[in-house]
Design an enzyme around this catalytic site. Structure first.
Site, PDB file in Angstrom:
ATOM      1  N   LYS A 199       0.835  -1.210   0.000  1.00  0.00           N
ATOM      2  CA  LYS A 199       0.000   0.000   0.000  1.00  0.00           C
ATOM      3  C   LYS A 199       0.870   1.260   0.000  1.00  0.00           C
ATOM      4  O   LYS A 199       0.643   2.176  -0.774  1.00  0.00           O
ATOM      5  CB  LYS A 199      -0.898   0.049   1.257  1.00  0.00           C
ATOM      6  CG  LYS A 199      -1.832  -1.120   1.411  1.00  0.00           C
ATOM      7  CD  LYS A 199      -2.688  -0.988   2.670  1.00  0.00           C
ATOM      8  CE  LYS A 199      -1.902  -1.012   3.970  1.00  0.00           C
ATOM      9  NZ  LYS A 199      -1.198  -2.269   4.244  1.00  0.00           N
ATOM     10  N   ARG A 234      -9.176   1.093   8.817  1.00  0.00           N
ATOM     11  CA  ARG A 234      -8.813  -0.294   9.086  1.00  0.00           C
ATOM     12  C   ARG A 234      -9.943  -1.036   9.784  1.00  0.00           C
ATOM     13  O   ARG A 234      -9.806  -2.206  10.084  1.00  0.00           O
ATOM     14  CB  ARG A 234      -7.581  -0.332   9.983  1.00  0.00           C
ATOM     15  CG  ARG A 234      -6.286  -0.602   9.247  1.00  0.00           C
ATOM     16  CD  ARG A 234      -5.158  -0.567  10.262  1.00  0.00           C
ATOM     17  NE  ARG A 234      -4.013  -1.296   9.848  1.00  0.00           N
ATOM     18  CZ  ARG A 234      -2.944  -0.750   9.270  1.00  0.00           C
ATOM     19  NH1 ARG A 234      -2.918   0.527   8.980  1.00  0.00           N
ATOM     20  NH2 ARG A 234      -1.906  -1.504   8.973  1.00  0.00           N
ATOM     21  N   ARG A 288      11.591  -5.913   4.561  1.00  0.00           N
ATOM     22  CA  ARG A 288      11.253  -4.483   4.520  1.00  0.00           C
ATOM     23  C   ARG A 288      12.264  -3.665   5.311  1.00  0.00           C
ATOM     24  O   ARG A 288      12.647  -4.006   6.414  1.00  0.00           O
ATOM     25  CB  ARG A 288       9.852  -4.251   5.098  1.00  0.00           C
ATOM     26  CG  ARG A 288       9.542  -2.759   5.277  1.00  0.00           C
ATOM     27  CD  ARG A 288       8.087  -2.427   5.208  1.00  0.00           C
ATOM     28  NE  ARG A 288       7.299  -2.922   6.308  1.00  0.00           N
ATOM     29  CZ  ARG A 288       5.969  -2.759   6.387  1.00  0.00           C
ATOM     30  NH1 ARG A 288       5.322  -2.107   5.431  1.00  0.00           N
ATOM     31  NH2 ARG A 288       5.307  -3.241   7.398  1.00  0.00           N
ATOM     32  N   ARG A 340      11.529  -2.051  11.071  1.00  0.00           N
ATOM     33  CA  ARG A 340      10.478  -1.633  11.998  1.00  0.00           C
ATOM     34  C   ARG A 340      10.310  -2.634  13.126  1.00  0.00           C
ATOM     35  O   ARG A 340      10.361  -3.828  12.902  1.00  0.00           O
ATOM     36  CB  ARG A 340       9.153  -1.480  11.240  1.00  0.00           C
ATOM     37  CG  ARG A 340       8.960  -0.074  10.680  1.00  0.00           C
ATOM     38  CD  ARG A 340       7.829  -0.003   9.720  1.00  0.00           C
ATOM     39  NE  ARG A 340       6.598  -0.606  10.243  1.00  0.00           N
ATOM     40  CZ  ARG A 340       5.439  -0.573   9.598  1.00  0.00           C
ATOM     41  NH1 ARG A 340       5.356   0.026   8.436  1.00  0.00           N
ATOM     42  NH2 ARG A 340       4.378  -1.131  10.118  1.00  0.00           N
ATOM     43  N   ARG A 354      -0.520  -9.330  13.263  1.00  0.00           N
ATOM     44  CA  ARG A 354      -1.087  -8.258  12.437  1.00  0.00           C
ATOM     45  C   ARG A 354      -1.941  -8.837  11.314  1.00  0.00           C
ATOM     46  O   ARG A 354      -2.957  -8.242  10.944  1.00  0.00           O
ATOM     47  CB  ARG A 354       0.035  -7.381  11.884  1.00  0.00           C
ATOM     48  CG  ARG A 354       0.661  -6.535  12.982  1.00  0.00           C
ATOM     49  CD  ARG A 354       2.016  -6.025  12.595  1.00  0.00           C
ATOM     50  NE  ARG A 354       1.960  -5.096  11.487  1.00  0.00           N
ATOM     51  CZ  ARG A 354       3.009  -4.763  10.766  1.00  0.00           C
ATOM     52  NH1 ARG A 354       4.185  -5.292  11.011  1.00  0.00           N
ATOM     53  NH2 ARG A 354       2.878  -3.899   9.783  1.00  0.00           N
TER      54      ARG A 354
HETATM   55  P1  ADP Z   1       1.525  -1.691   7.490  1.00  0.00           P
HETATM   56  O1  ADP Z   1       2.496  -0.943   6.631  1.00  0.00           O
HETATM   57  O2  ADP Z   1       2.056  -2.994   7.931  1.00  0.00           O
HETATM   58  O3  ADP Z   1       0.175  -1.831   6.873  1.00  0.00           O
HETATM   59  P2  ADP Z   1       1.095   0.644   9.153  1.00  0.00           P
HETATM   60  O4  ADP Z   1       2.334   1.418   9.106  1.00  0.00           O
HETATM   61  O5  ADP Z   1      -0.021   1.087   8.288  1.00  0.00           O
HETATM   62  O6  ADP Z   1       1.421  -0.899   8.853  1.00  0.00           O
HETATM   63  O7  ADP Z   1       0.556   0.532  10.641  1.00  0.00           O
HETATM   64  C1  ADP Z   1       1.408   0.121  11.692  1.00  0.00           C
HETATM   65  C2  ADP Z   1       0.586  -0.011  12.969  1.00  0.00           C
HETATM   66  O8  ADP Z   1       0.011   1.259  13.309  1.00  0.00           O
HETATM   67  C3  ADP Z   1      -0.605  -0.963  12.891  1.00  0.00           C
HETATM   68  O9  ADP Z   1      -0.234  -2.307  13.137  1.00  0.00           O
HETATM   69  C4  ADP Z   1      -1.512  -0.393  13.986  1.00  0.00           C
HETATM   70  O10 ADP Z   1      -1.062  -0.766  15.279  1.00  0.00           O
HETATM   71  C5  ADP Z   1      -1.287   1.108  13.842  1.00  0.00           C
HETATM   72  N1  ADP Z   1      -2.269   1.708  12.903  1.00  0.00           N
HETATM   73  C6  ADP Z   1      -1.992   2.299  11.712  1.00  0.00           C
HETATM   74  N2  ADP Z   1      -3.120   2.730  11.117  1.00  0.00           N
HETATM   75  C7  ADP Z   1      -4.140   2.399  11.949  1.00  0.00           C
HETATM   76  C8  ADP Z   1      -5.559   2.543  11.896  1.00  0.00           C
HETATM   77  N3  ADP Z   1      -6.181   3.125  10.843  1.00  0.00           N
HETATM   78  N4  ADP Z   1      -6.285   2.075  12.948  1.00  0.00           N
HETATM   79  C9  ADP Z   1      -5.699   1.502  14.006  1.00  0.00           C
HETATM   80  N5  ADP Z   1      -4.378   1.310  14.109  1.00  0.00           N
HETATM   81  C10 ADP Z   1      -3.592   1.750  13.100  1.00  0.00           C
HETATM   82  P1  ADP Z   2       2.282  -1.794   3.218  1.00  0.00           P
HETATM   83  O1  ADP Z   2       2.306  -0.296   3.186  1.00  0.00           O
HETATM   84  O2  ADP Z   2       1.062  -2.378   2.571  1.00  0.00           O
HETATM   85  O3  ADP Z   2       2.537  -2.361   4.578  1.00  0.00           O
HETATM   86  P2  ADP Z   2       4.866  -1.612   1.840  1.00  0.00           P
HETATM   87  O4  ADP Z   2       4.612  -0.695   0.694  1.00  0.00           O
HETATM   88  O5  ADP Z   2       5.624  -1.095   2.998  1.00  0.00           O
HETATM   89  O6  ADP Z   2       3.493  -2.306   2.306  1.00  0.00           O
HETATM   90  O7  ADP Z   2       5.603  -2.921   1.258  1.00  0.00           O
HETATM   91  C1  ADP Z   2       6.008  -4.004   2.111  1.00  0.00           C
HETATM   92  C2  ADP Z   2       7.381  -4.520   1.662  1.00  0.00           C
HETATM   93  O8  ADP Z   2       7.286  -5.127   0.366  1.00  0.00           O
HETATM   94  C3  ADP Z   2       8.433  -3.414   1.504  1.00  0.00           C
HETATM   95  O9  ADP Z   2       9.680  -3.948   1.833  1.00  0.00           O
HETATM   96  C4  ADP Z   2       8.362  -3.055   0.014  1.00  0.00           C
HETATM   97  O10 ADP Z   2       9.595  -2.515  -0.451  1.00  0.00           O
HETATM   98  C5  ADP Z   2       8.065  -4.412  -0.611  1.00  0.00           C
HETATM   99  N1  ADP Z   2       7.219  -4.335  -1.800  1.00  0.00           N
HETATM  100  C6  ADP Z   2       6.225  -3.444  -2.092  1.00  0.00           C
HETATM  101  N2  ADP Z   2       5.643  -3.725  -3.277  1.00  0.00           N
HETATM  102  C7  ADP Z   2       6.265  -4.827  -3.753  1.00  0.00           C
HETATM  103  C8  ADP Z   2       6.098  -5.629  -4.951  1.00  0.00           C
HETATM  104  N3  ADP Z   2       5.158  -5.339  -5.850  1.00  0.00           N
HETATM  105  N4  ADP Z   2       6.908  -6.715  -5.100  1.00  0.00           N
HETATM  106  C9  ADP Z   2       7.821  -7.011  -4.146  1.00  0.00           C
HETATM  107  N5  ADP Z   2       8.039  -6.316  -3.017  1.00  0.00           N
HETATM  108  C10 ADP Z   2       7.274  -5.234  -2.814  1.00  0.00           C
END
Ligand code: ADP
Ligand code: ADP
Ligand code: ZN
Length: 213
Positions: free
Chosen positions: A13, A88, A127, A160, A171
């Site tokens: 995302k 979420r 990541r 992270r 998660r």
């Molecule tokens: P990811 O990249 O794995 O999707 P995020 O960076 O979006 O993770 O979120 C990391 C953490 O921050 C989540 O596991 C949650 O604890 C918190 N968080 C982020 N966005 C939300 C939301 N919209 N509602 C509740 N918790 C959130």
């Molecule tokens: P989210 O925001 O949904 O948690 P991220 O954008 O942080 O996801 O991506 C999660 C991990 O996967 C990061 O290390 C990113 O560089 C990698 N990644 C993202 N898109 C791709 C893809 N299309 N193929 C392989 N790896 C990817």
């Protein structure tokens, strides 16, 4: 243009939201980034959020909604925005919809980046994140030009805290229970579009750009 990014943790995302933000010159708003910034700065919000994040749980809706609605009210959001990691939960989606409704406004698309659970743990273990500007890399798939250093701002990349395999499993469970129902929620509103997130990041972006055209 107002866009929501849906998908499991690690689906890509944030990676896609960055590309969309650049192409359309609209802000990329990540609630996770907002929480992490507050943790780094040691604010009360950061202290509260950290307890949940460390366990892979969601931060409570009330707090999250307040932060998000505040953010989208800023001037730089007047031409639209991309939400990454919000909503979420169904109550979060309803709160956003209510607020936008009051402004006679609406979300244009909810883009679901579809990646099966099997691929997620691998994505997360590779990541690397920039603690300064929020850019994200993958050691194998999307490496920075210089190992361990952010291309955008030169800061040292980190793993992270919540990307440990045990926390990732938690998660994913939380995702399936609380976030996945949003797919149906936005499908009913006819704004859901799903893309195959297992493809290369550039291919995923082309699919999204086609939808937004
Ligand atoms: P990811 O990249 O794995 O999707 P995020 O960076 O979006 O993770 O979120 C990391 C953490 O921050 C989540 O596991 C949650 O604890 C918190 N968080 C982020 N966005 C939300 C939301 N919209 N509602 C509740 N918790 C959130
Ligand atoms: P989210 O925001 O949904 O948690 P991220 O954008 O942080 O996801 O991506 C999660 C991990 O996967 C990061 O290390 C990113 O560089 C990698 N990644 C993202 N898109 C791709 C893809 N299309 N193929 C392989 N790896 C990817
Ligand atoms: Zn950076």
């Amino acid at each position: 243009m107002k866009i929501i990014m849906l998908g499991a943790p690690g689906a890509g995302k944030g990676t896609q939201a960055d590309k969309i933000a650049q192409k359309y010159s609209i802000p990329h708003i990540s609630t996770g980034d907002i929480f992490r910034k507050n943790i780094k700065e040691g604010t009360a919000l950061g202290k509260e959020a950290k307890q949940y994040m460390d366990e892979g749980k969601l931060v409570p809706d009330e707090l999250t909604v307040r932060i998000l609605l505040d953010r989208v009210a800023s001037d730089d959001c007047s031409r639209g925005y991309i939400l990454d990691g919000f909503p979420r939960t169904i109550p979060q989606a309803e709160a956003l919809e209510k607020k936008l409704g009051e402004l006679d406004d609406d979300i244009d698309f909810a883009i679901n980046v579809d990646v099966p659970d099997e691929n997620i743990v691998n994505r997360m273990s590779g990541r690397r994140a920039c603690p300064k500007c929020g850019a994200t890399y993958h050691i194998k798939h999307i490496p920075p030009k210089k190992e361990g250093i952010c291309d955008e701002c030169g800061a040292e990349l980190i793993i992270r805290d919540d990307d440990k395999p045990e926390t990732v499993k938690n998660r994913l469970k939380v995702y399936h229970e609380q976030t996945q129902p949003l797919i149906e929620y936005y499908d009913k509103k006819k704004i859901l579009r799903t893309v195959d997130g297992t493809k290369d990041a550039e291919d995923v972006f082309r699919a999204i750009a086609d939808i937004l055209e």
